[in-house]
Motif scaffolding. Structure first.
Motif, short mmCIF file in Angstrom:
data_model
loop_
_atom_site.label_atom_id
_atom_site.label_comp_id
_atom_site.label_asym_id
_atom_site.label_seq_id
_atom_site.Cartn_x
_atom_site.Cartn_y
_atom_site.Cartn_z
N PHE A 110 12.89 10.34 19.35
CA PHE A 110 11.65 10.11 20.08
C PHE A 110 11.48 11.17 21.17
N GLY A 111 12.53 11.45 21.93
CA GLY A 111 12.47 12.47 22.98
C GLY A 111 12.10 13.84 22.42
N ILE A 112 12.68 14.19 21.30
CA ILE A 112 12.37 15.47 20.65
C ILE A 112 10.91 15.48 20.22
N SER A 113 10.41 14.36 19.72
CA SER A 113 9.02 14.27 19.26
C SER A 113 8.05 14.43 20.43
N VAL A 114 8.38 13.85 21.58
CA VAL A 114 7.52 14.00 22.76
C VAL A 114 7.45 15.46 23.19
N GLU A 115 8.58 16.14 23.21
CA GLU A 115 8.59 17.57 23.56
C GLU A 115 7.72 18.37 22.58
#
Length: 157
Positions: A87-92
């Motif tokens: 999820f964090g990677i997707s937000v970036e």
């Protein structure tokens, strides 16, 4: 579409061809008789469905599609954990591509997640983010440490 020819089908085929050749010779006014040298191509006629059978299958397929559609379409997205690594990677990724595709020269940075959901069976996220316009340009190195614009330049998306 390829059909497997069973021995029973082959027996019927041979008998049908022999009958057709005999009928041709009987109805031919010439004194000569003909014999079959080779079969160039043959086709099997598929059985014709009656109207009642066809309607039954259509109704059966319709009910099946409705049941599968309701089962598959409902609850496709479920709430997800914001601490998940992917999820964090997707937000970036979303923030980066948002900045790349903006006509604005100033960069936007991530402020908060309003809503986050993931597809039930795939790694697909539905993300509702709040982002603010910074004083840095979009190709600057450290956008995360840039201050937000205030006053007339202040903008949130």
């Amino acid at each position: 579409m390829l059909w497997k020819l069973s021995l029973l089908d082959l027996d019927y085929f041979v008998a049908s061809v022999e009958f057709a050749v005999a009928q041709f010779n009987d109805n031919n006014p010439e004194e000569n008789t003909y014999r079959l040298l080779e079969v160039g191509r043959s086709q099997k006629k598929l059985p014709v469905l009656t109207l009642k059978t066809a309607m039954f299958w259509k109704a059966f397929l319709l009910v099946g599609l409705i049941v599968l559609g309701i089962h598959n379409c409902s609850f496709k997205f479920i709430d997800t954990d914001k601490n998940d690594e992917y999820f964090g990677i997707s937000v970036e990724y979303v923030v980066f591509h948002f900045n790349e595709n903006q006509d604005d020269n100033f960069a936007y940075k991530f402020l908060r997640v309003r809503r986050s959901q993931t597809h039930k069976y795939e790694l697909v996220y539905l993300i509702d983010l709040e982002m603010g316009r910074t004083v840095c340009e979009k190709h600057d190195e450290d956008i995360d440490n840039c201050q937000l614009q205030e006053g007339q330049g202040e903008k949130k998306v």
